[in-house]
Structure formats: structure tokens, C-alpha cells
Design an enzyme around this catalytic site. Structure first.
Site, PDB file in Angstrom:
ATOM      1  N   GLU A 152       0.865  -1.328   0.216  1.00  0.00           N
ATOM      2  CA  GLU A 152      -0.071  -0.078   0.093  1.00  0.00           C
ATOM      3  C   GLU A 152       0.979   1.273   0.195  1.00  0.00           C
ATOM      4  OE1 GLU A 152      -3.131  -0.423   2.885  1.00  0.00           O
ATOM      5  OE2 GLU A 152      -3.489  -1.950   2.340  1.00  0.00           O
ATOM      6  N   CYS A 265      -2.779  -7.090   5.680  1.00  0.00           N
ATOM      7  CA  CYS A 265      -2.001  -8.440   5.246  1.00  0.00           C
ATOM      8  C   CYS A 265      -1.079  -9.113   6.161  1.00  0.00           C
ATOM      9  CB  CYS A 265      -0.903  -7.774   4.036  1.00  0.00           C
ATOM     10  SG  CYS A 265      -2.028  -7.495   2.320  1.00  0.00           S
TER      11      CYS A 265
HETATM   12  C1  UDX Z   1       2.777  -6.033   2.810  1.00  0.00           C
HETATM   13  C2  UDX Z   1       3.879  -6.678   2.171  1.00  0.00           C
HETATM   14  O1  UDX Z   1       5.036  -5.508   2.052  1.00  0.00           O
HETATM   15  C3  UDX Z   1       3.535  -6.613   0.552  1.00  0.00           C
HETATM   16  O2  UDX Z   1       4.513  -7.231  -0.152  1.00  0.00           O
HETATM   17  C4  UDX Z   1       2.298  -7.628   0.496  1.00  0.00           C
HETATM   18  O3  UDX Z   1       1.817  -7.786  -0.718  1.00  0.00           O
HETATM   19  C5  UDX Z   1       1.279  -7.094   1.404  1.00  0.00           C
HETATM   20  O4  UDX Z   1       1.614  -7.027   2.788  1.00  0.00           O
HETATM   21  P1  UDX Z   1       1.792  -3.447   3.461  1.00  0.00           P
HETATM   22  O5  UDX Z   1       0.949  -4.186   4.080  1.00  0.00           O
HETATM   23  O6  UDX Z   1       1.254  -2.641   2.445  1.00  0.00           O
HETATM   24  O7  UDX Z   1       2.538  -4.837   2.394  1.00  0.00           O
HETATM   25  O8  UDX Z   1       2.743  -3.022   4.108  1.00  0.00           O
HETATM   26  P2  UDX Z   1       4.170  -2.999   4.597  1.00  0.00           P
HETATM   27  O9  UDX Z   1       4.820  -1.674   3.909  1.00  0.00           O
HETATM   28  O10 UDX Z   1       4.793  -4.154   4.445  1.00  0.00           O
HETATM   29  O11 UDX Z   1       4.102  -2.673   6.143  1.00  0.00           O
HETATM   30  C6  UDX Z   1       3.529  -3.475   6.892  1.00  0.00           C
HETATM   31  C7  UDX Z   1       3.724  -3.091   8.425  1.00  0.00           C
HETATM   32  O12 UDX Z   1       4.980  -3.305   8.758  1.00  0.00           O
HETATM   33  C8  UDX Z   1       3.278  -1.361   8.661  1.00  0.00           C
HETATM   34  O13 UDX Z   1       2.345  -1.228   9.637  1.00  0.00           O
HETATM   35  C9  UDX Z   1       4.635  -0.962   9.071  1.00  0.00           C
HETATM   36  O14 UDX Z   1       4.487   0.271   9.830  1.00  0.00           O
HETATM   37  C10 UDX Z   1       5.290  -2.266   9.865  1.00  0.00           C
HETATM   38  N1  UDX Z   1       6.780  -1.889   9.344  1.00  0.00           N
HETATM   39  C11 UDX Z   1       7.600  -1.976   8.190  1.00  0.00           C
HETATM   40  C12 UDX Z   1       7.548  -1.933  10.546  1.00  0.00           C
HETATM   41  O15 UDX Z   1       7.111  -1.821  11.773  1.00  0.00           O
HETATM   42  N2  UDX Z   1       8.881  -1.793  10.558  1.00  0.00           N
HETATM   43  C13 UDX Z   1       9.472  -1.815   9.305  1.00  0.00           C
HETATM   44  O16 UDX Z   1      10.743  -1.823   9.257  1.00  0.00           O
HETATM   45  C14 UDX Z   1       8.728  -1.990   8.197  1.00  0.00           C
END
Ligand code: UDX
Length: 438
Positions: A152, A265
Site C-alpha cells: 500500500e 496483510c
Molecule cells: C505487505 C507486504 O510488504 C506486501 O509485499 C504484501 O503484498 C502485502 O503486505 P503492506 O501491508 O502494504 O504490504 O505494508 P508494509 O509496507 O509491508 O508494512 C507492514 C507493516 O509493517 C506496517 O504497519 C509498517 O509500519 C510495519 N513496519 C514495516 C515496521 O514496523 N517496521 C519496518 O521496518 C517496516
């Protein structure tokens, strides 16, 4: 090519628009008539940078249509299945109601040579089951599984320029060749850029998606577990992440310690994966994901504890500003949002909580009608006893500790995403706390 996209939620609306951008003739199908109307008018039903432009361009070109009627999928050569697979109520397993309804609805409209392409995240074994249904009702059609990895906030770009394509193809060689050729044709433009392609069977393709998300979740929980160690020893998790991240076998991405992961997700995918492993009799293989989930949930409790600590032991009667409601920046998605979860816990403990977000307030208000909301960080923080940065939007990272300090009652900042400069905030007289940092 003529393509249909069944399900126009996050995945489907982006996929339909992106396929139109690639020059295909697309019909998006969704049972929600209001959503279809919005999309048909070229309006995005949710916040996603680049999507409104892609939608408007597709609709204006005449290559992108939307319909509430699955019969309008007839005539497409590829049918992309993009419906949601949320967590079942009262269980870790995925709810396949929407997948089953979409397949059942599509079956009468499948013609010989059509390819049904699954993109939804499903429990391993689902593609084979759908292939059996298709073989019984529309034997001339073929099923392929082509998981989607979009993030997203980067969804359109991730769809058009993904890291890789994964094709899960049937065992029968002629059917596999047909599906592969159809996918190669629909993705011809990005494939020409040299984007790698992995061709495998159904089960592998289904597993790739949940394995990738499990790995990402594990990486985040790993660094958050290190944050717990850092808290116990006075070490600094940000410096630790930087240092281990220089090893390119480890890498710095997804080592952002803080409030942990949420969204539509990662949380539900790791739970559905554990549930499926249990059904397959290999639950031990994934028991570590239970720990990944537990570490992640502990981060939320830790944020609340930090707020209590800086307020002298209790937040009852205190005014707390929460910066961020979306589960991550550049999104208005509040599904399983750590920010809102923390806000609600603080409210339950008697705090007066005001939440702000640049994009997600409307969604947050619907999901948590008992919380109070403010349009700007300054309004949220007016007279606050403590401020919590819960979602790292650029505008919050850029807050000026001096001028922002003028609106609060007490300069106490809890940086839930480790994105502020502790020295600058402390120099401006703030009590600065962050999980995993001294
Ligand atoms: C994720 C996957 O990245 C993607 O490939 C899949 O298709 C769907 O799920 P998304 O849910 O959009 O995508 O978010 P993402 O950017 O992966 O972040 C997920 C969560 O992890 C967020 O709440 C973010 O804040 C958290 N996060 C991310 C952390 O806490 N630390 C990090 O270093 C990275």
C-alpha cells in the site's frame, strides 16, 4: 488483451487500473454497487498515491470499465481473481467466502481458452481446489496462480514494476503452456524490462506469497525483540539495526523497530499460514510465527507503558495526542492499525485521547467511533500532557520541536517509530522516549 478483474478492493482496483495503463481492455467487477459507481467515475475509493490518475486515464481512454455484474466478465481472455481473504471471525484461518462466491459466479461465463488467474492471498491448496471446479464446469478453461506483492502506498508502481512475477501453473503441459503464454502476453511490457519470473506449480506459488509476508513480519519482530533487549541493557536499537543492516545478507530494510506491523496483510497472513500448517499436520514448522505475532503485539503494550511512565505512573485524566491513525504512512488503511490500538488502550485507561492523521481520520472514526479526532497535529496536541508518534507520516517527522512545543501542556514525546532526532527534541526541552533506545 481483454481482461476482467473480479473484486475491486485494494488489490483489484489497483490491478484493473494498472492493466489498463499497460494498454489492456479491462472490466472490473465488484458486488458493491456504490464502489463500482465511484470507480466508473474515475474516483479512487481509498487513498493510494497514483491510483486516481491511473483510474481517470483508464476510464477516459475507454479501456477501463466497471460493473456490478459478473456476467460482464464474459469475453475476457484472462480473469484476475482479486477478492479479499480476511481472517475468519473466531479463528486464525482465512475466510474464503469471497473467493468461493467469485469462482461460483464466474464459472458459467468461462469460455474455452480462458485463463482464471488467482491473485488473492489464499491457503495453500486453494488453487488446486478451484482448478477441480473449473475442470468440472468449464473444462476448456485453465487456472493459474499469480500472487501479488504490492505494498500500500506504492501499489500502482509495484503492480507495473514488481520485483518478480510468480506463475503457479497446472501440471498438464498443454494447459501450463497456454496459461504461461497468456500471462507473458498480459505482462509483456514489464517482462521486457527484465523483471524476473519464477514458474512453479500451484502450491509453490501460493506458498511464495505467505512465505514472503512471514519473512517480512519475522524481520520486523526480530528487530523489535532486539529492542526489548536494548531496553533491558540501555543499548540503542537504531544503531544496532544500522550496524547489522550493513551486512548485505541481512539488509537494513524492514529493520525499523517501533510499534510493529499492522494492516490488512501481514497480521492475518501469518495467522492464516499457521492455521493452514495445523491442518496440514506441520504446525511445528510455523510455531515461530506465534512468537513473531506475540512480539509484535507486545510493542503496542510497551507504547502504552511508556506513556504511563512519562506521565508519572498513570494516564487517567491526562490528555494524550496520537499522531497517526493509518497502519503506515501514505495510506488511509486502518485495518489492524497499531496506532489506533494504542489510542484505544490509552482511552480505556482513562486518558483523554485525540488522534490525528493526514488521510485516515474518516476511516478511523468509522472503526473507532468513541475516539476523538483532530485535523492537525497542533489541534491534537493542544494542551496535551504527552504526544505519541504512532505512524511515521513525513509531516510528523518534520515537526519542529520548538514551535510544536508551544502547543502542548508538557513537552513529552514518545516516538513509536524511531524517526525523530532525539538530540533535537531533548534540546528543545522535551522528555523524549522511544522503544529500544536509551
Ligand atoms: C505487505 C507486504 O510488504 C506486501 O509485499 C504484501 O503484498 C502485502 O503486505 P503492506 O501491508 O502494504 O504490504 O505494508 P508494509 O509496507 O509491508 O508494512 C507492514 C507493516 O509493517 C506496517 O504497519 C509498517 O509500519 C510495519 N513496519 C514495516 C515496521 O514496523 N517496521 C519496518 O521496518 C517496516
Amino acid at each position: 488483451m481483454r481482461v476482467s478483474v473480479i473484486g475491486c478492493g485494494y488489490l483489484g482496483a489497483v490491478h484493473a487500473s494498472s492493466m489498463a495503463l499497460l494498454g489492456h481492455d479491462v472490466v472490473g467487477i465488484d458486488t458493491d454497487a456504490a464502489k463500482v459507481e465511484l470507480l466508473a467515475a474515475g474516483e479512487a475509493p481509498f487513498f493510494e498515491p497514483g491510483l486516481p490518475e491511473a483510474l481517470r486515464e483508464g476510464v477516459a481512454s475507454g479501456r477501463l470499465r466497471f460493473s456490478p455484474n459478473i456476467a460482464d466478465a464474459a469475453g475476457a481472455q484472462l480473469h484476475f481473481l482479486c477478492v479479499g481473504t480476511p481472517q475468519q471471525r473466531g479463528s486464525y484461518a482465512a475466510d474464503l467466502t469471497y473467493v468461493d462466491a467469485a469462482v461460483t459466479g464466474l464459472l458459467p461465463h468461462l469460455a474455452d481458452g480462458d485463463v482464471l488467474v488467482g491473485k488473492s492471498t489464499v491457503p495453500v491448496g486453494t488453487a488446486a481446489r478451484i482448478a477441480e471446479q473449473v475442470a468440472a464446469r468449464a473444462p476448456g478453461a485453465v487456472v493459474a496462480w499469480n500472487p501479488e506483492f504490492l505494498r500500500e502506498g506504492h501499489a500502482v508502481n509495484d503492480t507495473i514494476h514488481p520485483d518478480r512475477f510468480v506463475y503457479g501453473l497446472p501440471a498438464e503441459p498443454a494447459a501450463a503452456d497456454h496459461a504461461r503464454a497468456a500471462l507473458d502476453e498480459v505482462y509483456a511490457t514489464p517482462l521486457a524490462e527484465g523483471i524476473p519470473k519464477v514458474v512453479a506449480d500451484y502450491a509453490t506459488a501460493e506458498l511464495v506469497k505467505v512465505a514472503a509476508n512471514s519473512f517480512l513480519a519475522t524481520k520486523i519482530s526480530f528487530i523489535n525483540a532486539m529492542a526489548e533487549l536494548c531496553e533491558a541493557t540501555g543499548a540503542d536499537v537504531v544503531a544496532l539495526a544500522d550496524a547489522i543492516g550493513y551486512d548485505d545478507r541481512i539488509g537494513r530494510k524492514f529493520l525499523g523497530a517501533g510499534l510493529g506491523f499492522g494492516g490488512g496483510c501481514l497480521p492475518k497472513d501469518i495467522r492464516a499460514f499457521m492455521a493452514r500448517a495445523g491442518e496440514l499436520g506441520v504446525d511445528q514448522a510455523l510455531s515461530f510465527l506465534r512468537e513473531v505475532d506475540a512480539i509484535n503485539m507486545r510493542r503496542r503494550v510497551r507504547m502504552v507503558d511508556l506513556a504511563r511512565e512519562v506521565c508519572g505512573g498513570s494516564v487517567a485524566g491526562r490528555t494524550v495526542a496520537v499522531l497517526g491513525a493509518a497502519f503506515k504512512p501514505s495510506s488511509d488503511d486502518v485495518r489492524d492499525s497499531p496506532a489506533l490500538n494504542v489510542a484505544a488502550q490509552l482511552q480505556l485507561q482513562g486518558a483523554h485521547v485525540r488522534v490525528t492523521d493526514p488521510a485516515a481520520i474518516a476511516n478511523a472514526e468509522r472503526a473507532w467511533p468513541t475516539l476523538a479526532f483532530a485535523a492537525t497535529p497542533e489541534e491534537a496536541a493542544a494542551g496535551a500532557d504527552v504526544v505519541l508518534l504512532a505512524t511515521e507520516w513525513a509531516q510528523y517527522r518534520q515537526l519542529d520541536p520548538v514551535t510544536f512545543g508551544d502547543v502542548v501542556a508538557a513537552r513529552r514525546m514518545i516516538d513509536g517509530r524511531n524517526v525523530l532526532d532525539p538530540a533535537a527534541w531533548r534540546a528543545a526541552g522535551w522528555t523524549y522516549r522511544a522503544a529500544g533506545r536509551p
